[in-house]
Design an enzyme around this catalytic site. Structure first.
Site, PDB file in Angstrom:
ATOM      1  N   CYS A  89      -9.149   0.749  -0.950  1.00  0.00           N
ATOM      2  CA  CYS A  89      -8.475   2.050  -0.967  1.00  0.00           C
ATOM      3  C   CYS A  89      -9.178   3.069  -1.854  1.00  0.00           C
ATOM      4  O   CYS A  89      -8.977   4.272  -1.694  1.00  0.00           O
ATOM      5  CB  CYS A  89      -7.031   1.888  -1.419  1.00  0.00           C
ATOM      6  SG  CYS A  89      -6.028   0.918  -0.272  1.00  0.00           S
ATOM      7  N   HIS A 341      -1.771   7.809   3.627  1.00  0.00           N
ATOM      8  CA  HIS A 341      -2.864   7.134   2.929  1.00  0.00           C
ATOM      9  C   HIS A 341      -3.952   6.763   3.933  1.00  0.00           C
ATOM     10  O   HIS A 341      -4.015   5.623   4.419  1.00  0.00           O
ATOM     11  CB  HIS A 341      -2.308   5.899   2.226  1.00  0.00           C
ATOM     12  CG  HIS A 341      -3.321   5.065   1.507  1.00  0.00           C
ATOM     13  ND1 HIS A 341      -4.555   5.543   1.091  1.00  0.00           N
ATOM     14  CD2 HIS A 341      -3.280   3.743   1.124  1.00  0.00           C
ATOM     15  CE1 HIS A 341      -5.223   4.568   0.486  1.00  0.00           C
ATOM     16  NE2 HIS A 341      -4.475   3.473   0.504  1.00  0.00           N
ATOM     17  N   CYS A 371      -4.851   1.904  -6.921  1.00  0.00           N
ATOM     18  CA  CYS A 371      -5.004   0.460  -6.755  1.00  0.00           C
ATOM     19  C   CYS A 371      -5.877   0.181  -5.545  1.00  0.00           C
ATOM     20  O   CYS A 371      -5.921   0.963  -4.591  1.00  0.00           O
ATOM     21  CB  CYS A 371      -3.641  -0.203  -6.613  1.00  0.00           C
ATOM     22  SG  CYS A 371      -2.633   0.421  -5.257  1.00  0.00           S
TER      23      CYS A 371
END
Length: 385
Positions: A89, A341, A371
């Site tokens: 990510c 996201h 994260c």
């Protein structure tokens, strides 16, 4: 002392799964922000020395070094190379770090950092055994390794388990997470209605604004959802949305600023990345933030704004508990629960928003963290100029 400056930053709207950007080839999605970046900055694109893009699940239309493909699809000079980064990510945040490191080391003067992801076309490849089975693979990324099994056994490794572990370890209730998620939507809707994102967004394919925020959501609706696993606390309402988007920024040295007549908008004050428990996976922003603040001699109170990716509400709530950061300064325009996201693009999407919000409010320092798979977290501190 060498400096790495952010000269320009732009993003597409974040499209929701199956929404207005879902049918766009990822290369065209990335090409759009690259052309807009060149146009807004006024640079000669042949002066760019590298294009560093984040992207996950680089298969199908996202395969073949999507950074390079985006640049070529944009019709930009063939002599400019591109490279694709996968730090899960945090991939495009890491792209910024690599670009800044190239400039700070003196090996490059102009580098584009960005990211692209079309999750509607390429669903996230979860680390679980079930995901490997669904793809017809004999092994997933973790437990097929003898070394991994010797160290961590055959226990399930997934973001969902990690988020549940965080909720348990930090005593975060479902109600706490739903209240946080509702606030994320309210902040995002307010930001859209006040036009806060207009300067940073370049509309594409008729999509002019972020598609994720839900104006009709409520705490009552959230409370009615089933948990993702029996006996758990998480529901879809407290998780980030599957999304499609691209974002890019131009990183320049002091020499490039002078040579090309550029106006630096911020300087990269600090970059670092740390790791933690890969099973809990999503708690690394806590030690990573502590590490960054110790290394810079700063405190969380020195930060005028913070962007921390809302992979799950529990991630941010645990980080808030540990850092004692002021929630009023954190994700002020909503986060991934509302805005989405788009994996490989999220890092630069967040930083683009952080830069523009610092400019809007007159803040000086902004911290960004998120994260990442494998139990990692990048931290970037930028200073508005």
């Amino acid at each position: 002392m060498a400096e790495a400056y952010i000269v320009e930053a732009v993003r597409t709207p974040v499209g929701r799964r199956g929404g207005g950007l879902s049918g766009v080839h990822p290369a065209d999605l990335g090409a759009h922000v690259l052309n807009e970046l060149v146009s807004r900055s006024g640079i000669d694109p042949s002066a760019v020395e590298d294009v560093v893009f984040g992207c996950l699940d680089t298969v199908g239309p996202q395969a073949g070094d999507i950074a390079r493909t985006c640049w070529l699809a944009a019709g930009l000079p063939e002599e400019v190379p591109g490279v694709t980064v996968d730090r899960q990510c945090g991939s495009s945040q890491q792209a910024v770090h690599f670009a800044a490191q190239a400039v700070l080391s003196g090996t490059s003067d102009l580098v584009v950092a960005g990211g692209v992801q079309n999750m509607s076309q390429i669903p996230i490849a979860f680390a679980s055994r079930g995901a490997a089975d669904s793809l017809g693979l004999t092994e997933g990324p973790y437990v097929g390794s003898r070394g991994w099994r010797a160290r961590y056994g055959t226990q399930d490794v997934s973001q969902f388990r990690g988020a549940e572990m965080i909720a348990s370890d930090w005593d975060i209730s479902r109600e706490d997470m739903e209240a946080f998620a509702f606030e994320s939507h309210q902040r995002a809707i307010r930001a859209i209605d006040e036009g806060r994102f207009e300067r940073e967004i370049t509309p594409f394919e008729g999509v002019t604004t972020d598609e994720g925020p839900r104006r009709d959501t409520s705490l009552e609706k959230m409370a009615s959802l089933k948990t993702l696993e029996e006996g758990g606390k998480l529901t879809a309402a407290v998780a980030s949305q599957i999304s499609d988007a691209a974002a890019a920024m131009l990183i320049a040295s002091e020499a490039a600023v002078k040579a090309h007549g550029l106006r630096p908008r911020a300087r990269v004050h600090h970059i670092s990345v740390r790791g933690e428990d890969p099973i809990r996976m999503l708690s690394a922003p806590i030690p990573a933030t502590a590490y960054a603040l110790k290394k810079t001699g700063m405190s969380i109170d020195d930060m005028d704004l913070v962007e921390i990716n809302e992979a799950f509400a529990s991630v941010v709530l645990a980080w808030l508990k540990e850092t004692r950061a002021d929630h009023a300064k954190v994700n002020v325009n909503g986060g991934a629960i509302a805005l989405g996201h788009p994996l490989g693009a999220t890092g630069v999407r967040l930083m683009t928003t952080l830069l523009h919000e610092l400019e809007r409010t007159g803040g000086r320092y902004g911290l960004q963290t998120m994260c990442e798979g494998g139990g990692q977290a990048n931290v970037t501190i930028i200073e508005r100029l």
